[in-house]
Scaffold this active site. Structure first.
Site, short mmCIF file in Angstrom:
data_model
loop_
_atom_site.label_atom_id
_atom_site.label_comp_id
_atom_site.label_asym_id
_atom_site.label_seq_id
_atom_site.Cartn_x
_atom_site.Cartn_y
_atom_site.Cartn_z
N ASP A 92 -5.92 12.89 18.18
CA ASP A 92 -5.32 11.57 17.99
C ASP A 92 -5.84 11.05 16.65
OD1 ASP A 92 -4.08 9.06 18.61
OD2 ASP A 92 -6.05 8.32 19.22
N ASP A 94 -5.68 7.15 15.41
CA ASP A 94 -6.29 5.83 15.48
C ASP A 94 -7.44 5.80 16.49
OD1 ASP A 94 -4.06 5.47 13.93
OD2 ASP A 94 -3.47 3.59 14.85
#
Length: 306
Positions: A92, A94
């Site tokens: 991922d 963020d």
């Protein structure tokens, strides 16, 4: 009977009482440690055999309770050829590879931070549908200058250890990807900064004159299902077994890719994600992921120096 490894990772040098606690947790299930290996003064491996009659979920429940009591992390996984033989890692973006939530940064720029942050929190904790939440958040960004991503680059901070983790994995032959529910301009930028092989993220529509965001999202939304699908796609493209893959994220929309991968790690994740992920890691540095993969500190340093 399958041989397993439980990897302790501590923020400070491991204490004897923490080692003993691992023995005690296993003993409650009539399991015993068959061997130990020091990875660094903050991390150690404990090996044990797990009969098929004992569920892994029961073991993880006990381990998570221990982690909370002793302020340590313990990752449990099969001690098989995939433990240190993985060839694909997906992340991922963020709050995983970078320290911020980009849409919140754009929202602050547009002075709609409070509304967007509220929706982001609900989505990341799995309380509302991600697609709906992304569209709702994006709609609040209508009229924001299209060069906003360039403006934000100077504010983006890589998570400590992200560069070192990616460098070690690349040198060991991994393919690396960022699969983000954020936005493709910054995902591509992070891809270049960290030397990743792939970047997938959402695309915000730009007005016909190219000056502003319209508040609409284009194409397929990179949600939980899409992240898992992209993981499988990258694995197939590289002729890499899914068992030889790893996924790292922090939100509820990362859980499906964590469970699709050979191993999944919730990094500094929301509580509900830590409960449901195969492993959790609450650490100051992403480099600590390397302990879970079986790298000693000396091995890490050797790869970082070359």
């Amino acid at each position: 009977m399958v041989n397993y490894v439980a990897t302790i990772i501590s923020k400070t040098p491991i204490l004897e009482e923490q080692r003993q606690a691992v023995h005690d947790v296993l003993a409650k299930l009539d399991l015993s440690v068959s061997g130990q290996k020091k990875l660094s003064d903050r991390s150690e491996d404990f090996f044990f055999d797990l009969p098929e009659s004992i569920g892994l979920d029961a073991l993880r429940t006990g381990v998570n309770i221990l982690c909370n009591e002793k302020a340590i992390d313990i990752a449990v996984q099969p001690n098989d050829r995939f433990r240190k033989g993985k060839k694909l890692a997906v992340f991922d973006m963020d709050s995983t590879l970078i320290q911020q939530e980009v849409i919140d940064m754009i929202a602050a720029y547009a002075d709609v931070e409070e509304q967007v942050s509220s929706i982001t929190s609900l989505a990341m904790n799995g309380l509302i549908d991600f697609n709906e939440s992304l569209r709702r958040r994006a709609s609040l960004l209508e009229g924001v200058p299209s060069n906003v991503f360039e403006s934000l680059k100077s504010q983006i901070r890589l998570t400590p250890g992200a560069y070192e983790l990616c460098k070690v994995l690349k040198k060991d032959g991994y393919k690396l990807a960022v699969l983000s529910g954020g936005f493709i301009p910054l995902a591509n930028w992070i891809k270049e900064k960290l030397g990743l092989d792939y970047a997938f993220a959402n695309q915000l529509e730009v007005s016909e004159d190219g000056t502003a965001l319209t508040g609409k999202v284009l194409g397929d939304i990179v949600n939980a299902e899409r992240k898992a699908e992209l993981l499988r796609h990258i694995s197939e493209m590289g002729n890499i077994e899914l068992g030889a893959s790893m996924a790292v994220g922090d939100g509820a929309n990362d859980l499906k890719m964590m469970h699709t991968a050979g191993y999944g790690i919730a990094f500094n994740a929301k509580p509900i994600v830590q409960e449901k992920a195969p492993a959790r890691l609450n650490a100051a540095s992403l480099q600590d992921v390397l302990y879970i993969l079986g790298y000693t500190l000396d091995e890490q340093n050797a790869l970082l120096e070359n």
